[in-house]
Design a protein around this motif. Structure first.
Motif, PDB file in Angstrom:
ATOM      1  N   TYR A  74       0.737  -1.191   0.013  1.00 31.04           N
ATOM      2  CA  TYR A  74       0.029   0.016   0.118  1.00 31.04           C
ATOM      3  C   TYR A  74       0.881   1.307   0.121  1.00 31.04           C
ATOM      4  CZ  TYR A  74      -3.914  -2.845   1.417  1.00 31.04           C
ATOM      5  OH  TYR A  74      -4.863  -3.943   1.316  1.00 31.04           O
ATOM      6  N   CYS A  75       2.268   1.088   0.179  1.00 33.39           N
ATOM      7  CA  CYS A  75       3.249   2.223   0.183  1.00 33.39           C
ATOM      8  C   CYS A  75       3.362   2.603  -1.325  1.00 33.39           C
ATOM      9  CB  CYS A  75       4.264   1.838   1.068  1.00 33.39           C
ATOM     10  SG  CYS A  75       5.422   3.129   1.044  1.00 33.39           S
ATOM     11  N   ASN A  76       2.270   3.525  -1.825  1.00 35.97           N
ATOM     12  CA  ASN A  76       2.645   3.721  -3.446  1.00 35.97           C
ATOM     13  C   ASN A  76       1.780   4.985  -3.440  1.00 35.97           C
ATOM     14  OD1 ASN A  76      -0.217   3.455  -4.681  1.00 35.97           O
ATOM     15  ND2 ASN A  76       0.353   1.261  -4.067  1.00 35.97           N
ATOM     16  N   GLN A  77       2.043   6.080  -4.253  1.00 33.49           N
ATOM     17  CA  GLN A  77       1.259   7.452  -4.367  1.00 33.49           C
ATOM     18  C   GLN A  77      -0.211   7.354  -4.430  1.00 33.49           C
ATOM     19  OE1 GLN A  77       3.115   9.764  -7.759  1.00 33.49           O
ATOM     20  NE2 GLN A  77       1.469  11.101  -7.664  1.00 33.49           N
ATOM     21  N   ASP A  78      -0.547   6.249  -5.500  1.00 28.54           N
ATOM     22  CA  ASP A  78      -1.848   6.454  -5.662  1.00 28.54           C
ATOM     23  C   ASP A  78      -2.742   6.226  -4.415  1.00 28.54           C
ATOM     24  OD1 ASP A  78      -1.481   7.210  -8.398  1.00 28.54           O
ATOM     25  OD2 ASP A  78      -1.688   5.102  -8.879  1.00 28.54           O
ATOM     26  N   MET A  79      -2.391   4.937  -3.511  1.00 27.93           N
ATOM     27  CA  MET A  79      -2.953   4.866  -2.455  1.00 27.93           C
ATOM     28  C   MET A  79      -2.843   5.629  -1.171  1.00 27.93           C
ATOM     29  SD  MET A  79      -2.787   0.325  -2.675  1.00 27.93           S
ATOM     30  CE  MET A  79      -4.419   0.321  -1.641  1.00 27.93           C
ATOM     31  N   VAL A  80      -1.759   6.160  -1.282  1.00 28.60           N
ATOM     32  CA  VAL A  80      -1.477   7.176  -0.053  1.00 28.60           C
ATOM     33  C   VAL A  80      -2.399   8.494  -0.502  1.00 28.60           C
ATOM     34  CG1 VAL A  80       0.228   8.567   1.099  1.00 28.60           C
ATOM     35  CG2 VAL A  80       0.805   6.409   0.565  1.00 28.60           C
ATOM     36  N   GLU A  81      -2.350   8.837  -1.598  1.00 28.28           N
ATOM     37  CA  GLU A  81      -3.137  10.003  -1.891  1.00 28.28           C
ATOM     38  C   GLU A  81      -4.649   9.810  -1.771  1.00 28.28           C
ATOM     39  OE1 GLU A  81      -2.555  11.910  -5.871  1.00 28.28           O
ATOM     40  OE2 GLU A  81      -0.538  12.703  -5.475  1.00 28.28           O
ATOM     41  N   ALA A  82      -5.110   8.704  -2.274  1.00 27.29           N
ATOM     42  CA  ALA A  82      -6.515   8.399  -1.943  1.00 27.29           C
ATOM     43  C   ALA A  82      -6.790   8.304  -0.526  1.00 27.29           C
ATOM     44  CB  ALA A  82      -6.865   6.864  -2.627  1.00 27.29           C
ATOM     45  N   LYS A  83      -6.300   7.928   0.454  1.00 31.56           N
ATOM     46  CA  LYS A  83      -6.657   7.952   1.774  1.00 31.56           C
ATOM     47  C   LYS A  83      -6.582   9.216   2.354  1.00 31.56           C
ATOM     48  CE  LYS A  83      -4.904   3.370   2.947  1.00 31.56           C
ATOM     49  NZ  LYS A  83      -4.058   3.142   1.572  1.00 31.56           N
ATOM     50  N   LEU A  84      -5.638   9.955   2.051  1.00 31.19           N
ATOM     51  CA  LEU A  84      -5.411  11.464   2.299  1.00 31.19           C
ATOM     52  C   LEU A  84      -6.655  12.282   1.789  1.00 31.19           C
ATOM     53  CD1 LEU A  84      -1.626  12.410   2.116  1.00 31.19           C
ATOM     54  CD2 LEU A  84      -2.886  11.509   4.085  1.00 31.19           C
ATOM     55  N   LYS A  85      -6.828  12.155   0.587  1.00 29.98           N
ATOM     56  CA  LYS A  85      -8.043  12.984  -0.072  1.00 29.98           C
ATOM     57  C   LYS A  85      -9.334  12.451   0.592  1.00 29.98           C
ATOM     58  CE  LYS A  85      -5.973  13.772  -4.538  1.00 29.98           C
ATOM     59  NZ  LYS A  85      -5.794  13.433  -6.010  1.00 29.98           N
ATOM     60  N   LEU A  86      -9.469  11.229   1.000  1.00 28.61           N
ATOM     61  CA  LEU A  86     -10.872  10.920   1.583  1.00 28.61           C
ATOM     62  C   LEU A  86     -10.842  11.378   3.089  1.00 28.61           C
ATOM     63  CD1 LEU A  86     -13.549   9.151   1.290  1.00 28.61           C
ATOM     64  CD2 LEU A  86     -12.277   7.278   2.092  1.00 28.61           C
ATOM     65  N   LEU A  87      -9.915  11.472   3.717  1.00 29.64           N
ATOM     66  CA  LEU A  87     -10.198  12.133   4.883  1.00 29.64           C
ATOM     67  C   LEU A  87     -10.315  13.766   4.802  1.00 29.64           C
ATOM     68  CD1 LEU A  87      -7.208  10.290   7.020  1.00 29.64           C
ATOM     69  CD2 LEU A  87      -9.739  10.041   7.336  1.00 29.64           C
ATOM     70  N   LEU A  88      -9.812  14.258   3.994  1.00 22.78           N
ATOM     71  CA  LEU A  88     -10.109  15.727   3.649  1.00 22.78           C
ATOM     72  C   LEU A  88     -11.522  15.960   3.353  1.00 22.78           C
ATOM     73  CD1 LEU A  88      -6.535  16.383   1.901  1.00 22.78           C
ATOM     74  CD2 LEU A  88      -7.376  17.441   4.117  1.00 22.78           C
ATOM     75  N   GLN A  89     -11.812  14.993   2.348  1.00 25.43           N
ATOM     76  CA  GLN A  89     -13.199  15.085   1.936  1.00 25.43           C
ATOM     77  C   GLN A  89     -14.291  15.067   2.914  1.00 25.43           C
ATOM     78  OE1 GLN A  89     -13.184  11.959  -1.155  1.00 25.43           O
ATOM     79  NE2 GLN A  89     -12.641  13.776  -2.749  1.00 25.43           N
ATOM     80  N   MET A  90     -14.072  14.148   3.681  1.00 30.09           N
ATOM     81  CA  MET A  90     -15.079  13.626   4.889  1.00 30.09           C
ATOM     82  C   MET A  90     -15.158  14.870   5.821  1.00 30.09           C
ATOM     83  SD  MET A  90     -14.209   9.930   5.618  1.00 30.09           S
ATOM     84  CE  MET A  90     -15.404   9.623   6.889  1.00 30.09           C
ATOM     85  N   SER A  91     -13.832  15.569   6.113  1.00 33.96           N
ATOM     86  CA  SER A  91     -13.935  16.666   6.998  1.00 33.96           C
ATOM     87  C   SER A  91     -14.133  17.884   6.424  1.00 33.96           C
ATOM     88  CB  SER A  91     -12.777  16.382   7.966  1.00 33.96           C
ATOM     89  OG  SER A  91     -11.663  16.525   7.105  1.00 33.96           O
ATOM     90  N   ALA A  92     -14.531  18.217   5.384  1.00 36.95           N
ATOM     91  CA  ALA A  92     -14.506  19.505   4.340  1.00 36.95           C
ATOM     92  C   ALA A  92     -15.769  20.621   5.256  1.00 36.95           C
ATOM     93  CB  ALA A  92     -14.847  19.258   2.866  1.00 36.95           C
ATOM     94  N   ASN A  93     -16.447  19.947   5.855  1.00 38.97           N
ATOM     95  CA  ASN A  93     -17.639  20.704   6.318  1.00 38.97           C
ATOM     96  C   ASN A  93     -17.536  21.041   7.821  1.00 38.97           C
ATOM     97  OD1 ASN A  93     -18.566  18.294   6.896  1.00 38.97           O
ATOM     98  ND2 ASN A  93     -20.617  18.695   7.109  1.00 38.97           N
TER      99      ASN A  93
END
Length: 470
Positions: A74-93
């Motif tokens: 899981y230590c690859n660019q796409d999977m790390v970015e996907a997790k970070l973006k999801l946590l950011l999206q979930m807490s955007a409001n």
């Protein structure tokens, strides 16, 4: 804490320990780890402690999420970015403290040390930092070199996380660049875009009045966490370090004109494998090795609590790991199941309130709601996850307590592991992309939907009480 050392846990009985054949290899790996630099800094740990204190006081919300069992792959660019973006999206409001189950969540407790695969009994898969998933005797043999591999995979993941965030991944000026994925339903996309529109309006106002130069709109903190299961590994990365912003002892004049000194310690022991570690439901014995280790570290810590935890034992455990009753030092991660939460959570809240402790209360609606389909596939129902979260919120509110966060097993990938949600995933569809090596995770669509629904619960309750939503 004069009777504690990073190795004092070894004098206590231990659960979920690992037995290695190669004792020389184990010592070589631990010696290597002891010489490597910390993965996180004391200032970062202090920042998280301050944030969790605010959560305990009802001023913020903590979102913790990531894989059930992280793999080295899981230590690859796409999977790390996907997790970070999801946590950011979930807490955007809403203002939120973000903690990822990442850069170290490799080891997993298992109910049995052995399992049967294709009719052959072999050691259970314990996580990538212990043994391999491939169903062969050689792969399943605990390999101490994996301890060092875990460090370097954690370091690489952390490095890319920090670089991405400092380079503008979380920049509020371009939230639509985060991408919602091809599986997002129109209703969720519409809610997200409304939030983005409000963010853009606020940024335009900030620019107009000249206050948009603060770096806070360009990046955020995302802290790392994992279950502190493998104590040899944690001990090797525990360091006696200077406390941030510590001053020297200053004399204090008392009413009798005598002189005394008061100060916080100059140094403390920090577990530097992650910002936040937690004790699992299987390893929280009061006289056990894990509790002994956790009581001595300066990091904020979590404790999983389930139906088997008595209210009295919960208070005794808090007294052991947090004798100074530091606010927000301990996060209680409740995991009962939708059918059992109403039976157990009220008594746990009442006991903690009487004790004077003020922890962060966090709901883990995943682990108590795991089911197995008739064909033998482990899954979780979205409706059960949502039900436990809503019940937790209502029980805390009625008790005069505060549900400060949620702890989720999720992925930024379009997996098919949990049933239900707006996408209508059925048990028949689980096989389409069931990729977890341990427990079922929410996919991107389900995680975002859950975040919006929970935010709606808070708004409903706050509106009813005439309060602003968090």
């Amino acid at each position: 804490m004069e009777d504690w050392t990073p190795s004092s846990w070894a004098t206590k009985p231990i659960k979920q320990d690992v037995v290695y054949d190669d004792t020389e290899g184990v010592q070589a790996a631990l010696n290597k780890l002891q010489k490597l630099p910390p993965l996180v800094t004391t200032q970062e740990i202090l920042n998280l402690k301050k944030s969790l204190r605010n959560v305990a006081l009802g001023k913020a919300f903590v979102l913790q999420g990531g894989d059930c069992a992280e793999l080295f792959d899981y230590c690859n660019q796409d999977m790390v970015e996907a997790k970070l973006k999801l946590l950011l999206q979930m807490s955007a409001n809403k203002p939120v403290v973000r903690i990822a189950r990442i850069a170290g969540q490799f080891a997993k407790p298992r109910s049995s040390p052995m399992e049967v695969v294709n009719g052959v009994e072999m050691p259970s898969f314990r996580g990538d930092n212990i043994n391999g998933f491939a169903a062969t005797a050689e792969s399943r043999r605990p390999d101490p070199s994996r301890l060092v591999s875990a460090y370097f995979h954690s370091a690489a993941t952390l490095n890319y996380m920090r670089a991405s965030l400092s380079s503008g991944l979380a920049d509020l000026h371009s939230p639509l660049d985060w991408g919602l994925g091809h599986v997002i339903t129109p209703s969720i996309k519409e809610k997200y875009e409304r939030i983005v529109s409000r963010v853009k309006d606020a940024l335009r106002f900030m620019h107009t009045v000249g206050i948009d130069t603060d770096r806070g709109v360009e990046t955020v903190d995302i802290f790392t966490s994992h279950e502190g299961l493998l104590l040899e590994y944690e001990q090797s990365l525990t360091r006696l370090l200077r406390n941030p912003h510590t001053t020297t002892l200053q004399p204090t004049t008392t009413s009798t004109s005598s002189t005394s000194t008061t100060s916080t310690p100059l140094q403390s022991y920090y577990a530097t494998s992650a910002h936040f570690l937690w004790i699992g439901d299987r390893t929280r014995q009061l006289d056990g090795a894990h509790v002994e280790f956790f009581r001595g570290i300066a990091n904020p810590i979590g404790i999983k609590i389930g139906p088997s935890m008595t209210p009295d034992d919960l208070v005794r455990l808090l007294d052991v790991v947090n004798p100074t009753r530091e606010i927000g030092k301990v996060t209680l991660i409740s995991r009962y199941g939708a059918a059992k939460i109403a039976e157990h959570l009220p008594a746990h809240i009442a006991a903690v309130q009487r004790s004077g402790h003020l922890p962060v209360w966090q709901c883990d609606p995943m682990h108590g709601n795991t089911q197995t389909t008739p064909t033998g596939v482990k899954t979780r129902h979205f409706s059960d996850i949502l039900s436990e979260l809503r019940q937790a919120l209502e029980i805390h509110r009625s008790a005069g307590s505060f549900l400060g966060g949620m702890h989720l097993e999720l992925t930024g990938e379009a997996v098919t592991e949990c049933v239900g949600g707006a996408g209508g995933l059925t048990e028949e569809g689980l096989g389409e992309r069931y990729t977890t090596f341990c427990d079922p995770r929410l996919n991107e669509k389900q995680a975002l939907e859950l975040a919006f629904l929970v935010a709606g619960f808070y708004r409903e309750m706050d509106d009813a009480e005439g309060m602003n939503s968090i």
